[in-house]
Design an enzyme around this catalytic site. Structure first.
Site, mmCIF file in Angstrom:
data_model
loop_
_atom_site.group_PDB
_atom_site.id
_atom_site.type_symbol
_atom_site.label_atom_id
_atom_site.label_comp_id
_atom_site.label_asym_id
_atom_site.label_seq_id
_atom_site.Cartn_x
_atom_site.Cartn_y
_atom_site.Cartn_z
ATOM 1 N N GLY A 54 45.158 46.631 47.761
ATOM 2 C CA GLY A 54 46.420 46.050 47.302
ATOM 3 C C GLY A 54 46.454 44.558 47.592
ATOM 4 O O GLY A 54 47.038 44.141 48.600
ATOM 5 N N TYR A 55 45.831 43.776 46.744
ATOM 6 C CA TYR A 55 45.845 42.318 46.898
ATOM 7 C C TYR A 55 46.737 41.677 45.831
ATOM 8 O O TYR A 55 47.692 40.996 46.136
ATOM 9 C CB TYR A 55 44.424 41.758 46.730
ATOM 10 C CG TYR A 55 43.536 41.826 47.957
ATOM 11 C CD1 TYR A 55 43.862 42.600 49.058
ATOM 12 C CD2 TYR A 55 42.338 41.110 47.988
ATOM 13 C CE1 TYR A 55 43.028 42.653 50.158
ATOM 14 C CE2 TYR A 55 41.504 41.162 49.096
ATOM 15 C CZ TYR A 55 41.854 41.933 50.175
ATOM 16 O OH TYR A 55 41.026 41.973 51.252
ATOM 17 N N SER A 56 46.367 41.908 44.544
ATOM 18 C CA SER A 56 47.026 41.184 43.449
ATOM 19 C C SER A 56 48.486 41.561 43.298
ATOM 20 O O SER A 56 48.886 42.691 43.580
ATOM 21 C CB SER A 56 46.322 41.483 42.118
ATOM 22 O OG SER A 56 44.964 41.233 42.223
ATOM 23 N N SER A 60 43.452 49.394 41.552
ATOM 24 C CA SER A 60 42.489 50.356 40.991
ATOM 25 C C SER A 60 42.410 51.604 41.852
ATOM 26 O O SER A 60 42.293 51.519 43.080
ATOM 27 C CB SER A 60 41.087 49.750 40.929
ATOM 28 O OG SER A 60 41.065 48.653 40.083
ATOM 29 N N GLU A 87 27.009 44.326 47.698
ATOM 30 C CA GLU A 87 26.183 44.442 46.501
ATOM 31 C C GLU A 87 26.461 43.228 45.620
ATOM 32 O O GLU A 87 27.272 43.284 44.712
ATOM 33 C CB GLU A 87 26.514 45.739 45.761
ATOM 34 C CG GLU A 87 25.354 46.366 45.028
ATOM 35 C CD GLU A 87 24.751 45.522 43.908
ATOM 36 O OE1 GLU A 87 23.836 44.720 44.214
ATOM 37 O OE2 GLU A 87 25.166 45.641 42.770
ATOM 38 N N GLU A 112 36.650 31.900 34.535
ATOM 39 C CA GLU A 112 37.023 30.494 34.807
ATOM 40 C C GLU A 112 36.877 30.201 36.303
ATOM 41 O O GLU A 112 36.404 29.126 36.688
ATOM 42 C CB GLU A 112 38.469 30.228 34.357
ATOM 43 C CG GLU A 112 38.666 30.190 32.851
ATOM 44 C CD GLU A 112 38.618 31.562 32.196
ATOM 45 O OE1 GLU A 112 38.839 32.584 32.894
ATOM 46 O OE2 GLU A 112 38.340 31.628 30.991
HETATM 47 C C1 LIG Z 1 39.797 46.209 35.808
HETATM 48 C C2 LIG Z 1 40.528 45.476 36.893
HETATM 49 C C3 LIG Z 1 40.629 46.043 38.147
HETATM 50 C C4 LIG Z 1 41.332 45.386 39.165
HETATM 51 N N1 LIG Z 1 41.463 46.006 40.383
HETATM 52 C C5 LIG Z 1 42.191 45.407 41.349
HETATM 53 C C6 LIG Z 1 42.413 46.077 42.598
HETATM 54 O O1 LIG Z 1 41.949 47.196 42.824
HETATM 55 N N2 LIG Z 1 43.191 45.472 43.520
HETATM 56 C C7 LIG Z 1 43.716 44.238 43.328
HETATM 57 O O2 LIG Z 1 44.383 43.737 44.227
HETATM 58 N N3 LIG Z 1 43.519 43.574 42.150
HETATM 59 C C8 LIG Z 1 42.780 44.141 41.164
HETATM 60 N N4 LIG Z 1 42.594 43.491 39.963
HETATM 61 C C9 LIG Z 1 43.251 42.219 39.733
HETATM 62 C C10 LIG Z 1 42.327 41.030 39.641
HETATM 63 O O3 LIG Z 1 41.864 40.653 40.916
HETATM 64 C C11 LIG Z 1 43.095 39.918 38.936
HETATM 65 O O4 LIG Z 1 43.366 40.346 37.611
HETATM 66 C C12 LIG Z 1 42.329 38.623 38.903
HETATM 67 O O5 LIG Z 1 42.216 38.076 40.174
HETATM 68 C C13 LIG Z 1 43.003 37.591 37.967
HETATM 69 O O6 LIG Z 1 44.328 37.439 38.324
HETATM 70 P P1 LIG Z 1 45.508 37.559 37.234
HETATM 71 O O7 LIG Z 1 45.284 38.811 36.454
HETATM 72 O O8 LIG Z 1 46.786 37.412 37.950
HETATM 73 O O9 LIG Z 1 45.285 36.357 36.240
HETATM 74 P P2 LIG Z 1 45.680 34.836 36.532
HETATM 75 O O10 LIG Z 1 45.195 34.414 37.848
HETATM 76 O O11 LIG Z 1 47.123 34.664 36.218
HETATM 77 O O12 LIG Z 1 44.817 34.107 35.433
HETATM 78 C C14 LIG Z 1 45.228 34.006 34.053
HETATM 79 C C15 LIG Z 1 44.206 33.134 33.334
HETATM 80 O O13 LIG Z 1 44.203 31.816 33.913
HETATM 81 C C16 LIG Z 1 42.902 31.462 34.350
HETATM 82 N N5 LIG Z 1 42.973 30.688 35.590
HETATM 83 C C17 LIG Z 1 43.696 31.011 36.701
HETATM 84 N N6 LIG Z 1 43.501 30.082 37.659
HETATM 85 C C18 LIG Z 1 42.621 29.174 37.170
HETATM 86 C C19 LIG Z 1 42.005 27.992 37.691
HETATM 87 N N7 LIG Z 1 42.266 27.573 38.934
HETATM 88 N N8 LIG Z 1 41.130 27.337 36.884
HETATM 89 C C20 LIG Z 1 40.875 27.756 35.632
HETATM 90 N N9 LIG Z 1 41.433 28.870 35.072
HETATM 91 C C21 LIG Z 1 42.291 29.551 35.836
HETATM 92 C C22 LIG Z 1 42.204 32.781 34.598
HETATM 93 O O14 LIG Z 1 40.800 32.656 34.503
HETATM 94 C C23 LIG Z 1 42.770 33.641 33.481
HETATM 95 O O15 LIG Z 1 42.085 33.385 32.274
HETATM 96 C C24 LIG Z 1 41.897 44.122 38.930
HETATM 97 C C25 LIG Z 1 41.774 43.536 37.662
HETATM 98 C C26 LIG Z 1 41.115 44.200 36.650
HETATM 99 C C27 LIG Z 1 41.010 43.550 35.301
#
Ligand SMILES: Cc1cc2nc3c(=O)[nH]c(=O)nc-3n(C[C@H](O)[C@H](O)[C@H](O)COP(=O)(O)OP(=O)(O)OC[C@H]3O[C@@H](n4cnc5c(N)ncnc54)[C@H](O)[C@@H]3O)c2cc1C
Length: 406
Positions: A140-142, A174, A257, A390
């Protein structure tokens, strides 16, 4: 560097192969006609189908006997204490056989964290249950407002006697619907600079007030969730590391890994299967390969890129072997792998033209059980999860190439 196996590696590889050949349950053998995507250990473990449950338990037991649920953990904590090279061989063989790993995030993320930052009591309580396959974990991070910029997280934990009381929301959790415990980053000091007010807490996922609600992805699968906290009481003994130092605990949750060898093997297999089917008697009628030079060039390009990915993997493992910790090199491999997965999926659908739109894996007209149509959709999150492309490019640009930050 000589990439041929040493004498010890030949022996070890043979041992891994033997276990896979003799112990991998039928359910997980692709050669037995198991469906693409079937057989996740974590969901099988709690499936209503007794055969699925038995397969998950049998496979967990077979690996546990040799410490191979956690090949990279030190022996003193019940792992196999494999060297980086042995881990690489193990991963290679598992990926080759498409054998499911056991233990999920408990093995890859939480266990190594407790080994470094946990107390003796926390290790004694949690590590054995991860190693036996009894307890599965979710991360539970995001949060809706904190993904790439994770340190902006707002889920609040307030100390109350011997407990923390948590309120807030996580997202994209997830496997939380098939997990038993959750580790989470929470805000314990809203006044401090954002990285310094975060703590790392572990909690039973069935604690009252903690609600896991499904998010269905665009492939109509239930992989991740929204997780809500309403006055969730978590014993303070479940704090890992010091209060307000959780960012540094969480940041050290390294997936060991990092070589992406499984990704390289998977890409090679996808391409080999695609070529075999598209040039076979069954598949020729559906394939556009004989009609298009540019498609044949794309297949050749995919082959080159797959081999490049192998070389990234070899570079990382050679660093780990020398005791170095890959940094921007791991980002390079992650970026390249996740984008290659998407390109390969697109290539597969293009090769089959309109047949590449069929979705039902049981439709007799769907080439290769519609696997490329499905990959087209399921590969999209690969460039977002575990750090978006990115973000990986930012790391390569600044840490790898020394370019100034924007
Ligand atoms: C299949 C899947 C499984 C996941 N499982 C988990 C999980 O188990 N637990 C958990 O905690 N999270 C999980 N996540 C979340 C994941 O860690 C986040 O989706 C990821 O960190 C991106 O954050 P966000 O979705 O809030 O997008 P945002 O951070 O809002 O990004 C939106 C867009 O802006 C771009 N962007 C953001 N910051 C920058 C920057 N500084 N420079 C350039 N571009 C930038 C990004 O690349 C992206 O294109 C999962 C995500 C997916 C897709």
């Amino acid at each position: 560097m000589d990439w041929n196996d040493s004498e010890e590696q030949v022996i070890f590889r043979a041992q891994v192969r033997e276990v896979i050949e003799t112990k991998l349950p039928e359910r997980y053998r692709r050669s037995s006609g198991a469906e693409e995507g079937a057989g996740s250990w974590q969901s099988d473990r709690i499936s209503k189908d007794p055969e699925a449950r038995k397969a998950a338990t049998d496979w967990a037991n077979a690996l546990a006997e040799r410490g191979w649920i956690a090949p990279h953990w030190p022996k003193e904590y019940g792992g196999a204490g494999l060297t980086p090279m042995e881990q690489f061989v193990f991963k290679q063989e598992m990926a080759q056989a498409q054998a499911p790993g056991v233990g999920g995030m408990g093995v890859s993320l939480l266990g190594p964290t407790l080994i470094v930052h946990g107390t003796e009591a926390q290790r004694a309580e949690h590590l054995p249950r991860i190693l036996s396959g009894e307890v599965a974990w979710a991360e539970g991070y995001s949060e809706p407002g904190a993904g790439s910029d994770l340190a902006s997280l707002q889920t609040r934990a307030i100390k109350d006697g011997d407990d923390y009381v948590i309120n807030g929301q996580k997202i994209w959790t997830s496997g939380a619907h098939t997990a038993d415990w959750l580790f989470a980053l929470v805000r314990t000091d809203p006044e401090a600079p954002k990285h310094r007010g975060i703590s790392f807490l572990m909690m039973d996922i069935h604690t009252p007030g903690l609600n896991v609600r499904p998010l269905i992805n665009m492939a109509w699968e239930h992989g991740f969730n929204e997780t809500f906290f309403e006055d969730v009481r978590v014993p303070a003994k479940n704090l890992v590391g010091d209060e307000n130092r959780g960012w540094y605990v969480g940041a050290s949750l390294l997936d060991f890994e990092r070589s992406n060898i499984a990704g390289a093997i998977e890409n090679r297999r996808i391409l080999t299967d695609l070529i075999a089917y598209a040039t076979s008697e069954d598949g020729r009628g559906q394939s556009r390969l004989s009609q298009s030079d540019s498609l044949r060039h794309e297949v050749a390009e995919a082959y080159v890129q797959t081999e490049v990915l192998f070389n990234f993997s070899f570079r990382i493992i050679s660093m780990q072997n020398r005791g170095l910790i890959p940094n921007y090199e791991a980002s390079t491999s992650k970026l390249f792998n996740s984008e290659l997965v998407q390109r390969s999926a697109r290539l597969g659908t293009k090769v089959f033209g309109l047949y590449g739109n069929l979705w039902d894996r049981h439709d007799p007209r769907a080439p290769m059980g519609a696997q490329f149509t499905r990959r087209y959709v399921t590969s999209i999150p690969s460039t977002i999860a575990a750090g978006s492309s990115e973000i990986q490019r930012n790391i390569i640009a600044t840490r790898g190439l020394g370019l100034p930050r924007g």
